[in-house]
Design a protein around this motif. Structure first.
Motif, short mmCIF file in Angstrom:
data_model
loop_
_atom_site.label_atom_id
_atom_site.label_comp_id
_atom_site.label_asym_id
_atom_site.label_seq_id
_atom_site.Cartn_x
_atom_site.Cartn_y
_atom_site.Cartn_z
N TRP A 69 -10.69 7.30 -2.78
CA TRP A 69 -10.84 7.29 -1.32
C TRP A 69 -12.30 7.13 -0.90
N ARG A 76 -15.65 0.52 3.15
CA ARG A 76 -14.67 -0.56 3.08
C ARG A 76 -13.83 -0.31 1.85
N PRO A 77 -12.53 0.01 2.02
CA PRO A 77 -11.67 0.28 0.87
C PRO A 77 -11.55 -0.94 -0.05
N SER A 78 -11.10 -0.69 -1.26
CA SER A 78 -10.97 -1.76 -2.24
C SER A 78 -9.72 -2.62 -2.05
N TRP A 79 -8.84 -2.26 -1.10
CA TRP A 79 -7.65 -3.06 -0.85
C TRP A 79 -8.06 -4.47 -0.45
N ARG A 128 0.83 -1.20 0.00
CA ARG A 128 0.00 0.00 0.00
C ARG A 128 0.87 1.26 0.00
N SER A 183 -3.78 9.28 5.88
CA SER A 183 -3.84 7.84 5.64
C SER A 183 -3.28 7.03 6.80
#
Length: 188
Positions: free
Chosen positions: A87, A170-173, A48, A113
């Motif tokens: 984001w 919920r982030p896409s990571w 990341r 972040s």
């Protein structure tokens, strides 16, 4: 606490300090790493970091490293959100017009972040000092950050520092947890 010394780095300079960034992460997230959660693994964290500092998408990225007695003791970083910023992907606002809330200009919102302090230096005000150092002179109107809802210690600090919850996402990571979205008006 000994007064910290801060150094600021843009994305290109931050990439040259990758070993320091990784070391601070591993000394700060000891319990999270030990949990075995793939999202908190050092490999995924550094993946990341590499994405955040990628020259093709890192406009305005800023890393602040805090040193105590010459040793890296904590770090924080973020960047201004560009129009169409990923984001906000998956954002669920508690109230308000989502299209207006997520409208970015590149000068409206600063995304904080990461903020972390090595375990041996926690409880001494270093996180607050890093927070102030990164956000104190920002020109944007507001800042945003993501916090895990069950991270009581961080959540309490953020509320004390004036952050308010506006929703969740919920982030896409890969393996990313669901986070609460907090906002703080700038300047601090």
């Amino acid at each position: 606490m000994t007064e910290p010394v801060f150094e600021h780095f843009a994305a290109e300079q931050a990439r040259l300090r990758r070993d320091t960034v990784g070391d601070i992460f591993q000394r700060s997230y000891v319990d999270a790493i030990a949990s075995g959660d793939p999202f908190d693994s050092p490999t995924e964290f550094m993946r990341r970091f590499d994405a955040y500092t990628n020259p093709s998408r890192s406009r305005g990225f800023e890393l602040v490293v805090a040193y105590l007695d010459g040793t890296p003791a904590g770090q924080t970083w973020g960047w201004p959100l560009n129009p169409g910023a990923a984001w906000w992907g998956g954002l669920h606002l508690d109230d308000g017009d989502q299209s207006e809330f997520t409208r970015e200009t590149g000068e409206r919102t600063f995304a904080l972040s990461e903020i972390m302090v090595c375990a041996e230096h926690t409880g001494r005000g270093l996180a607050r000092a890093l927070h102030q150092e990164l956000l104190g002179g920002r020109p944007e109107q507001r800042a945003t950050l993501l916090v895990e809802p069950d991270n009581d210690r961080a959540y309490a600090a953020y509320r004390k520092w004036g952050w308010v919850r506006v929703g969740w996402l919920r982030p896409s990571w890969e393996s990313a947890p669901t986070f609460d979205v907090l906002i703080h008006n700038l300047p601090l």
